[in-house]
Scaffold this motif. Structure first.
Motif, PDB file in Angstrom:
ATOM      1  N   MET A   3     -19.777  66.667  19.332  1.00 51.28           N
ATOM      2  CA  MET A   3     -20.538  66.429  20.554  1.00 51.28           C
ATOM      3  C   MET A   3     -19.579  65.983  21.657  1.00 51.28           C
ATOM      4  N   ALA A   4     -19.731  66.561  22.832  1.00 54.08           N
ATOM      5  CA  ALA A   4     -18.851  66.234  23.942  1.00 54.08           C
ATOM      6  C   ALA A   4     -19.044  64.779  24.373  1.00 54.08           C
ATOM      7  N   GLU A   5     -17.968  64.159  24.778  1.00 49.59           N
ATOM      8  CA  GLU A   5     -18.009  62.774  25.232  1.00 49.59           C
ATOM      9  C   GLU A   5     -18.711  62.689  26.575  1.00 49.59           C
ATOM     10  N   GLY A   6     -19.703  61.808  26.675  1.00 46.80           N
ATOM     11  CA  GLY A   6     -20.432  61.648  27.921  1.00 46.80           C
ATOM     12  C   GLY A   6     -19.623  60.874  28.950  1.00 46.80           C
ATOM     13  N   LEU A   7     -20.076  60.919  30.187  1.00 50.87           N
ATOM     14  CA  LEU A   7     -19.372  60.246  31.275  1.00 50.87           C
ATOM     15  C   LEU A   7     -19.286  58.749  31.029  1.00 50.87           C
ATOM     16  N   ARG A   8     -20.376  58.146  30.583  1.00 45.90           N
ATOM     17  CA  ARG A   8     -20.401  56.699  30.330  1.00 45.90           C
ATOM     18  C   ARG A   8     -19.417  56.329  29.223  1.00 45.90           C
ATOM     19  N   GLU A   9     -19.423  57.113  28.143  1.00 48.73           N
ATOM     20  CA  GLU A   9     -18.527  56.822  27.023  1.00 48.73           C
ATOM     21  C   GLU A   9     -17.072  56.994  27.435  1.00 48.73           C
ATOM     22  N   ARG A  10     -16.803  58.033  28.238  1.00 47.03           N
ATOM     23  CA  ARG A  10     -15.430  58.261  28.677  1.00 47.03           C
ATOM     24  C   ARG A  10     -14.945  57.123  29.571  1.00 47.03           C
ATOM     25  N   LYS A  11     -15.820  56.653  30.455  1.00 47.00           N
ATOM     26  CA  LYS A  11     -15.441  55.547  31.348  1.00 47.00           C
ATOM     27  C   LYS A  11     -15.170  54.274  30.548  1.00 47.00           C
ATOM     28  N   LYS A  12     -15.991  54.019  29.541  1.00 43.42           N
ATOM     29  CA  LYS A  12     -15.777  52.835  28.702  1.00 43.42           C
ATOM     30  C   LYS A  12     -14.465  52.939  27.938  1.00 43.42           C
ATOM     31  N   ARG A  13     -14.188  54.127  27.413  1.00 43.81           N
ATOM     32  CA  ARG A  13     -12.941  54.323  26.680  1.00 43.81           C
ATOM     33  C   ARG A  13     -11.738  54.132  27.603  1.00 43.81           C
ATOM     34  N   GLN A  14     -11.827  54.690  28.818  1.00 52.29           N
ATOM     35  CA  GLN A  14     -10.729  54.554  29.764  1.00 52.29           C
ATOM     36  C   GLN A  14     -10.527  53.115  30.204  1.00 52.29           C
ATOM     37  N   THR A  15     -11.628  52.397  30.408  1.00 52.48           N
ATOM     38  CA  THR A  15     -11.535  50.987  30.789  1.00 52.48           C
ATOM     39  C   THR A  15     -10.891  50.177  29.675  1.00 52.48           C
ATOM     40  N   ARG A  16     -11.321  50.429  28.460  1.00 48.79           N
ATOM     41  CA  ARG A  16     -10.757  49.723  27.307  1.00 48.79           C
ATOM     42  C   ARG A  16      -9.257  49.989  27.199  1.00 48.79           C
ATOM     43  N   GLN A  17      -8.869  51.248  27.348  1.00 50.48           N
ATOM     44  CA  GLN A  17      -7.461  51.595  27.248  1.00 50.48           C
ATOM     45  C   GLN A  17      -6.646  50.961  28.364  1.00 50.48           C
ATOM     46  N   TYR A  18      -7.215  50.925  29.556  1.00 54.56           N
ATOM     47  CA  TYR A  18      -6.501  50.343  30.693  1.00 54.56           C
ATOM     48  C   TYR A  18      -6.258  48.850  30.478  1.00 54.56           C
ATOM     49  N   ILE A  19      -7.296  48.146  30.043  1.00 49.28           N
ATOM     50  CA  ILE A  19      -7.143  46.712  29.792  1.00 49.28           C
ATOM     51  C   ILE A  19      -6.074  46.477  28.725  1.00 49.28           C
ATOM     52  N   SER A  20      -6.120  47.278  27.672  1.00 51.61           N
ATOM     53  CA  SER A  20      -5.137  47.147  26.596  1.00 51.61           C
ATOM     54  C   SER A  20      -3.724  47.420  27.096  1.00 51.61           C
ATOM     55  N   ASP A  21      -3.563  48.445  27.913  1.00 50.52           N
ATOM     56  CA  ASP A  21      -2.240  48.784  28.439  1.00 50.52           C
ATOM     57  C   ASP A  21      -1.690  47.673  29.328  1.00 50.52           C
ATOM     58  N   VAL A  22      -2.562  47.119  30.176  1.00 46.67           N
ATOM     59  CA  VAL A  22      -2.148  46.015  31.048  1.00 46.67           C
ATOM     60  C   VAL A  22      -1.715  44.814  30.209  1.00 46.67           C
ATOM     61  N   ALA A  23      -2.540  44.484  29.207  1.00 47.93           N
ATOM     62  CA  ALA A  23      -2.232  43.334  28.360  1.00 47.93           C
ATOM     63  C   ALA A  23      -0.940  43.552  27.584  1.00 47.93           C
ATOM     64  N   THR A  24      -0.760  44.746  27.032  1.00 46.00           N
ATOM     65  CA  THR A  24       0.444  45.032  26.252  1.00 46.00           C
ATOM     66  C   THR A  24       1.697  44.891  27.106  1.00 46.00           C
ATOM     67  N   GLY A  25       1.638  45.394  28.332  1.00 44.86           N
ATOM     68  CA  GLY A  25       2.771  45.254  29.232  1.00 44.86           C
ATOM     69  C   GLY A  25       3.123  43.797  29.497  1.00 44.86           C
ATOM     70  N   MET A  26       2.109  42.973  29.654  1.00 43.04           N
ATOM     71  CA  MET A  26       2.334  41.544  29.892  1.00 43.04           C
ATOM     72  C   MET A  26       2.886  40.859  28.647  1.00 43.04           C
ATOM     73  N   PHE A  27       2.363  41.226  27.479  1.00 41.57           N
ATOM     74  CA  PHE A  27       2.857  40.640  26.231  1.00 41.57           C
ATOM     75  C   PHE A  27       4.327  41.002  26.010  1.00 41.57           C
ATOM     76  N   LEU A  28       4.672  42.254  26.267  1.00 42.15           N
ATOM     77  CA  LEU A  28       6.049  42.697  26.075  1.00 42.15           C
ATOM     78  C   LEU A  28       7.005  41.978  27.022  1.00 42.15           C
ATOM     79  N   GLU A  29       6.526  41.684  28.203  1.00 45.04           N
ATOM     80  CA  GLU A  29       7.374  41.045  29.214  1.00 45.04           C
ATOM     81  C   GLU A  29       7.524  39.551  28.978  1.00 45.04           C
ATOM     82  N   ARG A  30       6.433  38.887  28.585  1.00 43.35           N
ATOM     83  CA  ARG A  30       6.444  37.417  28.543  1.00 43.35           C
ATOM     84  C   ARG A  30       6.237  36.832  27.156  1.00 43.35           C
TER      85      ARG A  30
END
Length: 213
Positions: free
Chosen positions: A1-28
């Motif tokens: 089943m194709a990913e809906g717009l809502r699900e895609r936005k949630k996945r992208q938001t989750r990934q973005y938060i994780s990427d931001v956090a990982t960058g901060m963890f790696l730095e500090r």
């Protein structure tokens, strides 16, 4: 089943938060960064961070879900005539030969693991993850062989097979921490896998061989 717009936005938001956090963890470092700081950097609320990641450790180890049944997938996908240990050894060897990030053969993995080693809670999370991998594999071996609930053999075999995976990952981690090039470490890791295969007894290597038609 194709990913809906809502699900895609949630996945992208989750990934973005994780990427931001990982960058901060790696730095500090893991312990030096707070959830509030992560939320501010990602431009979301603290509640939003917790909605996606119940614990701070989940932000750094956000891809661990697919690891728990990794060895079990290797075993369940083995062809006829191949044993459980043979399937795991073959799959790991293929990933090492491909210099795959799945076994830590990638630039930056040493930096990632340095953060883990510097944070007791992350190290504890990895220990629990290893236990989950073991229990998952034990259950798979029990199902694959039809072993009774009280039979200790699937658990013992899961321990032996899991030892190969843990030893390989531990060795690769140390090479990446030491600054080795992934392709260079890959060649030596193949030899390590051969040595570990030689250390496994015939009973392990011939356990849970998939029947031929």
């Amino acid at each position: 089943m194709a990913e809906g717009l809502r699900e895609r936005k949630k996945r992208q938001t989750r990934q973005y938060i994780s990427d931001v956090a990982t960058g901060m963890f790696l730095e500090r470092g893991f312990d030096a960064v707070t959830i509030t700081e992560i939320a501010e950097a990602a431009e979301v609320s603290v509640n939003t961070v917790y909605n996606y990641f119940p614990a701070k450790e989940d932000l750094f180890l956000d891809r661990s879900e697919g690891i728990v049944d990794r060895l079990s997938r290797f075993v369940r996908g083995r062809p006829a005539g191949e044993s459980a240990a043979g399937a795991v050894l073959r799959e790991l060897r293929e990933e090492v030969e491909a210099v795959s990030p799945r076994v830590g053969l990638m630039e930056g993995y040493g930096r990632f693991m340095r953060v883990v080693h510097g944070a007791p809670t992350l190290k504890a999370r990895l220990w629990y993850l290893q236990q989950d991998i073991h229990l998952n594999l034990e259950e798979t071996l029990r199902e694959e062989t039809g072993a009774a609930a009280g039979d200790p053999l699937p658990g013992l075999m899961a321990g032996q097979i899991g030892w190969v995976h843990q030893s390989l990952m531990g060795w690769i981690t140390q090479q990446m921490l030491d600054g080795r090039k992934p392709a260079e470490a890959s060649r030596e890791a193949l030899g390590l896998l051969d040595e570990m295969a030689d250390l496994l007894g015939e009973k392990v290597l011939n356990y849970a061989v998939r029947a031929t038609d």
